[in-house]
Design a protein around this motif. Sequence first.
Motif, mmCIF file in Angstrom:
data_model
loop_
_atom_site.group_PDB
_atom_site.id
_atom_site.type_symbol
_atom_site.label_atom_id
_atom_site.label_comp_id
_atom_site.label_asym_id
_atom_site.label_seq_id
_atom_site.Cartn_x
_atom_site.Cartn_y
_atom_site.Cartn_z
ATOM 1 N N ILE A 1 -2.779 0.672 -12.001
ATOM 2 C CA ILE A 1 -1.554 1.406 -11.944
ATOM 3 C C ILE A 1 -0.931 1.533 -10.652
ATOM 4 N N ILE A 2 0.348 1.068 -10.749
ATOM 5 C CA ILE A 2 0.818 0.722 -9.337
ATOM 6 C C ILE A 2 2.413 1.213 -9.436
ATOM 7 N N TYR B 1 3.979 -5.727 -3.849
ATOM 8 C CA TYR B 1 4.637 -6.937 -4.170
ATOM 9 C C TYR B 1 4.014 -8.142 -4.617
ATOM 10 N N ARG B 2 3.003 -8.454 -3.718
ATOM 11 C CA ARG B 2 1.897 -9.378 -3.817
ATOM 12 C C ARG B 2 1.042 -9.343 -5.248
ATOM 13 N N LYS B 3 0.651 -8.105 -5.320
ATOM 14 C CA LYS B 3 -0.178 -7.726 -6.546
ATOM 15 C C LYS B 3 0.997 -8.083 -8.081
ATOM 16 N N LEU C 1 -9.811 2.642 -14.200
ATOM 17 C CA LEU C 1 -8.419 2.742 -13.533
ATOM 18 C C LEU C 1 -8.821 2.421 -12.153
ATOM 19 N N LYS C 2 -7.478 1.677 -11.555
ATOM 20 C CA LYS C 2 -7.433 1.696 -10.216
ATOM 21 C C LYS C 2 -6.010 2.012 -9.928
ATOM 22 N N ILE C 3 -5.640 3.051 -9.126
ATOM 23 C CA ILE C 3 -4.410 3.540 -8.854
ATOM 24 C C ILE C 3 -4.163 3.293 -7.290
ATOM 25 N N GLU C 4 -2.881 2.589 -7.033
ATOM 26 C CA GLU C 4 -2.402 2.133 -5.881
ATOM 27 C C GLU C 4 -0.826 2.635 -5.510
#
Length: 485
Positions: free
Chosen positions: A6-7, A22-24, A113-116
């Motif tokens: 999640i970005i 942006y890169r992701k 989940l991975k939240i960034e």
Amino acid sequence: MHQLTIIGLGAGDFEQLPIGVYRKLKQAKKICVRTKEHAVLDELANEGIQFESFDAMYEKHEDFLSVYEEIVETLLKYIESEDVIYAVPGHPLMAEMTVQLLIEAEKKGQVQLKIEGGQSFLDAVFGALRIDPIDGFELVNGTTFSIHQVNMYKHLLIAQVYDQFSASEVKLTLLEKYHPDYPIKIVTAAGSKDEMIRTVPLHELDHVAEINNLTTVYVPPVKDKKDALREWSTFREIIKTLRSPDGGCPWDRAQTHESLKRYMLEEVHEFLQAIDEQDDEHMIEELGDVLLQVFMQAQIAEDDGYWNLEDILAGVAGKMIRRHPHVFSDVQVESVEDVNANWEKIKKKEHQNDDHAEPLLKGEYRATSSLQTSYNYQRRAAKVGFEWPNIDGVWEKVAEEWQEFRQEIENGTQETRLDEFGDVLFTLVNLARVYKISAEDAMLHANAKFAKRFGYVEQQVIAGRKDFKDYSLEELDKFWQDAKQ
């Protein structure tokens, strides 16, 4: 199970998007966005980055929760076959219900989940409004908030005000406390090149054209008490001021629990009369007078160091929860008779438990201070009514204990003298408590004062004849009086 990342897209435009985010997005194979209505996504689309929007789901459902649940269901299905990036406006953990639902799914083992990252819209709003959140602020959801959650003396930020209808609902809610001309600010696209701030009176909130999904409504803190007469803390402060020794009202300061008894009775009877008359305006007025009596009684007790309004609230709230297990627990009832029967049963059990309650003075002992222990004991006893009905009784007890001590000095033993002198000190601590004087602080002050004055006497002795025994008591007392000057 594949990874769901999640970005946050931030609150501003493309120029404010973190380079790492942006890169992701550039490297991602599968990107889903809750809504494509975001300035960053326009720029990403121009660069050829493809993403799937869930905007169409908003058209399928009548309420937001159903939309969010379908979004989560869709994402969980996608990660069965591939890694997915899910991009949301602002910060993922700020006012984003889909993320909260995904977190619940993670707890159940349905997703990893991975939240960034992503700048919160709050950062942009604080910057746009030039306010410091350290002063205290409240962030509420414009679609669900209640006016009872609002503290008029804090900064109030209302999110999820996305169209004229939601703005109208927010306005009607705010009008329950704020007057129609109260100035508010409408912040749109905070932090972006399209940022707009407009100040309008509250009654015009739903007539402003610039309201959209990037809008936040800001209600500044009330500065004048007259603008916050519907705030409970305002009334409490008024009562406190009336009883203040500095600038308060002599009549209000002179009142006691006993002196107000007849007024409480009068106000209740007048309220009952207003009910019989079915006069709503009169009921409001008379119930306000009853409330005045409640707040006055609580303030008197707080001023005397016994109890306060929070003790009243905690007591009655706890009682209501205990005695309504059919509402706040899993007890089943079929009728009003069942409710009454349960009430009496619970009430009886409470009184039975009182007999086995912990000692009232437990926890009040202070090994570091016998004066503080004495104060704690007498304050706790006073809370349950073990107290002189008026100050005359306290003074009489001081005189009585002093006389008994003098008698023991003349005729008693060292043990009885110790006992009676302890009673003298105990009654003096109680006298200090009644007059809202800290016996501990008073003793510290007296010790410091004695040390300072005796130090001056000692200096004079050393500067003169060098030894105390070379001075008469009258001469030493002269030094003492000089020290007092």
